[in-house]
Design an enzyme around this catalytic site. Structure first.
Site, PDB file in Angstrom:
ATOM      1  N   HIS A  14       1.576   4.972  -2.048  1.00 22.93           N
ATOM      2  CA  HIS A  14       1.093   6.135  -3.200  1.00 22.93           C
ATOM      3  C   HIS A  14       2.340   6.693  -3.766  1.00 22.93           C
ATOM      4  O   HIS A  14       3.052   7.581  -3.435  1.00 22.93           O
ATOM      5  CB  HIS A  14       0.463   7.380  -2.286  1.00 22.93           C
ATOM      6  CG  HIS A  14      -0.881   6.701  -1.820  1.00 22.93           C
ATOM      7  ND1 HIS A  14      -1.946   6.746  -2.043  1.00 22.93           N
ATOM      8  CD2 HIS A  14      -0.904   6.278  -0.315  1.00 22.93           C
ATOM      9  CE1 HIS A  14      -2.848   6.389  -1.274  1.00 22.93           C
ATOM     10  NE2 HIS A  14      -2.443   5.977  -0.275  1.00 22.93           N
ATOM     11  N   HIS A  48      -9.939   0.718   0.913  1.00 20.10           N
ATOM     12  CA  HIS A  48      -9.792   1.658   1.792  1.00 20.10           C
ATOM     13  C   HIS A  48     -10.811   1.686   2.859  1.00 20.10           C
ATOM     14  O   HIS A  48     -11.975   2.100   2.448  1.00 20.10           O
ATOM     15  CB  HIS A  48      -9.406   2.981   1.308  1.00 20.10           C
ATOM     16  CG  HIS A  48      -9.568   4.053   2.211  1.00 20.10           C
ATOM     17  ND1 HIS A  48      -8.620   4.703   2.750  1.00 20.10           N
ATOM     18  CD2 HIS A  48     -10.737   4.882   2.619  1.00 20.10           C
ATOM     19  CE1 HIS A  48      -8.870   5.561   3.652  1.00 20.10           C
ATOM     20  NE2 HIS A  48     -10.239   5.757   3.699  1.00 20.10           N
ATOM     21  N   LYS A  87      -8.636  -0.411  -6.428  1.00 24.99           N
ATOM     22  CA  LYS A  87      -8.968   0.148  -5.216  1.00 24.99           C
ATOM     23  C   LYS A  87     -10.180   0.904  -5.308  1.00 24.99           C
ATOM     24  O   LYS A  87     -10.683   1.455  -6.033  1.00 24.99           O
ATOM     25  CB  LYS A  87      -7.767   1.154  -5.203  1.00 24.99           C
ATOM     26  CG  LYS A  87      -7.821   2.286  -4.077  1.00 24.99           C
ATOM     27  CD  LYS A  87      -7.379   1.844  -2.850  1.00 24.99           C
ATOM     28  CE  LYS A  87      -7.633   2.792  -1.662  1.00 24.99           C
ATOM     29  NZ  LYS A  87      -6.355   3.935  -1.762  1.00 24.99           N
ATOM     30  N   HIS A 134       0.881  -1.094  -0.198  1.00 26.53           N
ATOM     31  CA  HIS A 134      -0.074  -0.142  -0.155  1.00 26.53           C
ATOM     32  C   HIS A 134       0.899   1.227  -0.060  1.00 26.53           C
ATOM     33  O   HIS A 134       1.048   1.845   1.077  1.00 26.53           O
ATOM     34  CB  HIS A 134      -0.911   0.041   1.424  1.00 26.53           C
ATOM     35  CG  HIS A 134      -2.060   0.981   0.874  1.00 26.53           C
ATOM     36  ND1 HIS A 134      -3.402   0.334   1.120  1.00 26.53           N
ATOM     37  CD2 HIS A 134      -2.154   2.292   0.996  1.00 26.53           C
ATOM     38  CE1 HIS A 134      -4.238   1.479   1.134  1.00 26.53           C
ATOM     39  NE2 HIS A 134      -3.488   2.649   1.070  1.00 26.53           N
ATOM     40  N   HIS A 154      -6.542  -0.668   6.346  1.00 33.43           N
ATOM     41  CA  HIS A 154      -6.681   0.351   7.485  1.00 33.43           C
ATOM     42  C   HIS A 154      -7.454  -0.480   8.610  1.00 33.43           C
ATOM     43  O   HIS A 154      -8.402   0.446   9.160  1.00 33.43           O
ATOM     44  CB  HIS A 154      -7.233   1.638   7.160  1.00 33.43           C
ATOM     45  CG  HIS A 154      -6.528   2.222   5.857  1.00 33.43           C
ATOM     46  ND1 HIS A 154      -5.202   2.289   5.698  1.00 33.43           N
ATOM     47  CD2 HIS A 154      -7.166   3.086   4.710  1.00 33.43           C
ATOM     48  CE1 HIS A 154      -4.866   2.556   4.440  1.00 33.43           C
ATOM     49  NE2 HIS A 154      -5.752   3.211   3.920  1.00 33.43           N
ATOM     50  N   ASP A 203       1.170   2.631   3.903  1.00 33.08           N
ATOM     51  CA  ASP A 203       0.364   3.650   3.403  1.00 33.08           C
ATOM     52  C   ASP A 203       1.353   4.762   3.008  1.00 33.08           C
ATOM     53  O   ASP A 203       0.781   5.989   3.282  1.00 33.08           O
ATOM     54  CB  ASP A 203      -0.732   4.103   4.374  1.00 33.08           C
ATOM     55  CG  ASP A 203      -1.905   5.220   3.570  1.00 33.08           C
ATOM     56  OD1 ASP A 203      -1.855   5.062   2.495  1.00 33.08           O
ATOM     57  OD2 ASP A 203      -2.543   5.527   4.616  1.00 33.08           O
TER      58      ASP A 203
END
Length: 354
Positions: free
Chosen positions: A60, A191, A152, A58, A220, A269
Site C-alpha cells: 500500500h 483480497h 484489485k 502487495h 492472504h 501487505d
C-alpha cells in the site's frame, strides 16, 4: 559501469562464485573471471552472497488503513524503507479505503518511487465494485497505462461489495480482453477475507466462463483453514496463490502443503492495516504492517530451506506470474536489481539508479 568480483551467486539457482559486470542498468556478463581495460567501480564480493532483488507484489504505497476513522490512516511508504528490506520491485495497490485514497494518487506515488530507483507498478481498483479506475474504464487502464498490471478486488470479506457471479465473470472478461490487446499478463488480484464462501465465487466463474485460471490471483490465502483448503484446490487447478507473511517464518508450514510451488508467491501487505473485531462488529485493535516483514520472512525461509529453494517465492515466481520481464533472476541481459548479503545483513543494493 560496475564490476562485482568473487561473489557467490544465487540466481536463484546456485551459479557458484562468479564475477558480475553491470552496464547501463543491465547485467552485462557473468563469468568466473572478468577483467576490464578501464578503471571502473569494483565491489569486492568475497564472502558475500548475490541474489536478485526481492519483489513485493502487495504494498500500500500511498498508505492503507482508515478502518478506525481518519486518525487510523497509514502514511505513504518511503523509498528507503523498501530498499532497506532488499526490495527492488513493488506492486502498489489500494485497500479498504478507496474513498479518501484514489488511483491518481497511487499512480503518482508509483512514478515517484520509480524515479528514486525502485521498479514500481500498480493495480487499478480497490476493495469495491464497480472498480475505481484511472481512466474511464478497466480496459483503458490496462491497455494504455504501462505500469498498471491488473485490478484489485475484495472477495469473501465483510468490507467487500459482495460482487455477484455475473459481475465477477464480466470483470474477469474485461481484464482478459484488455490484457490480450496490451500484451500483458494482467490479473485480478483478490483480497480474500474470512467469510465462509472462500474461493467459491472464483470456482463458479471458472466453471461458467473460458477464462484462464492464471487471471485470478488470490492473496492472504493462509488467513484461515477453510480458505487455505480452497487455495490448495486452486493451486491444483494451476492457479497462483499468494501468502501474506508476518516476518516470522510461518509461511513455511503452508508452503510444505503444495505439490507444486512454482506459482506460490509471498508478499508483505506493507503499509496496510491489520485489524481484529469485536462480536458487535466494532474495531477491537488495528495496526500497520511494515515492509521489513518481507526481508525477515525471506531470511527465515532461507535459513530453513537454503537460498535456492527460498528465493523463488520472493523473486522468480513473482516475476513469472505477473509477467514482469528481465527481473527476478540474475541473468545476462536482465535488469541489475541485485542485493549483496553478508550473512543475514544487506551490504549493498544495486538498482537501475545506481
Amino acid at each position: 559501469m560496475k564490476l562485482i568480483k568473487n561473489i557467490q551467486v544465487y540466481a536463484p539457482e546456485n551459479l557458484g562464485v562468479k564475477d558480475v559486470l553491470i552496464s547501463d542498468s543491465k547485467i552485462e556478463k557473468i563469468d568466473d573471471h572478468i577483467t576490464y581495460p578501464y578503471s571502473i567501480e569494483t565491489i569486492d564480493g568475497t564472502g558475500c552472497i548475490l541474489t536478485p532483488g526481492l519483489i513485493d507484489r502487495h504494498v500500500h504505497i500511498t498508505g492503507g488503513g482508515g478502518e478506525a476513522g481518519f486518525i487510523s490512516r497509514a502514511r505513504p511508504i518511503e523509498v528507503n524503507e523498501i530498499l532497506d528490506a532488499g526490495i527492488t520491485t513493488v506492486i502498489g495497490l489500494l485497500g479498504t479505503d478507496g474513498y479518501t485514497r484514489n488511483t491518481k494518487e497511487l499512480f503518482a506515488k508509483a512514478k515517484e518511487l520509480t524515479q528514486k530507483g525502485v521498479h514500481t507498478y500498480i493495480l487499478t481498483g480497490s476493495y469495491t465494485y464497480p472498480t475505481y479506475t484511472l481512466t474511464d474504464s478497466v480496459e483503458d487502464d490496462i491497455v494504455f497505462i504501462d505500469s498498471i498490471l491488473g485490478v484489485k478486488l475484495a472477495l469473501s470479506d465483510h468490507r467487500s461489495s459482495h460482487i455477484t457471479d455475473d459481475e465477477l465473470v464480466r470483470l474477469a472478461s474485461q481484464i482478459r480482453t484488455a490484457s490480450l490487446i496490451a500484451g500483458k499478463q494482467a490479473n485480478l488480484t483478490l483480497h480474500m477475507g474470512d467469510e465462509k464462501q472462500g474461493l467459491t465465487p472464483v470456482f463458479h466463474a471458472l466453471e461458467r466462463a473460458d477464462i484462464p485460471v492464471s487471471l485470478f490471483q488470490p492473496t492472504h490465502c493462509s488467513r484461515n483453514p477453510h480458505l487455505f483448503k480452497d487455495a490448495l484446490k486452486f493451486a491444483e487447478m494451476g492457479g497462483t496463490v499468494d501468502l501474506t507473511c508476518e516476518g516470522d517464518g510461518k509461511t513455511l508450514e503452508f508452503i510444505k502443503q503444495f505439490k507444486d510451488t512454482s506459482k506460490v508467491t509471498i508478499s508483505s501487505d506493507a503499509q496496510g492495516s491489520w485489524s481484529t473485531y469485536n462480536e458487535d462488529g466494532s474495531i477491537k485493535e488495528i495496526g500497520i504492517t511494515p515492509v521489513s516483514n518481507l526481508k525477515k520472512e525471506f531470511i527465515s525461509l532461507k535459513n530453513a530451506l537454503g537460498y535456492e529453494k527460498a528465493l523463488p517465492f520472493f523473486t522468480q515466481n513473482v516475476a513469472q506470474v505477473l509477467g514482469l520481464k528481465n527481473t527476478g533472476v540474475i541473468k545476462e541481459g536482465f535488469d541489475c536489481d541485485l542485493v549483496i548479503w553478508k550473512d543475514d545483513e544487506i551490504k549493498h543494493i544495486i538498482t537501475k539508479k545506481d
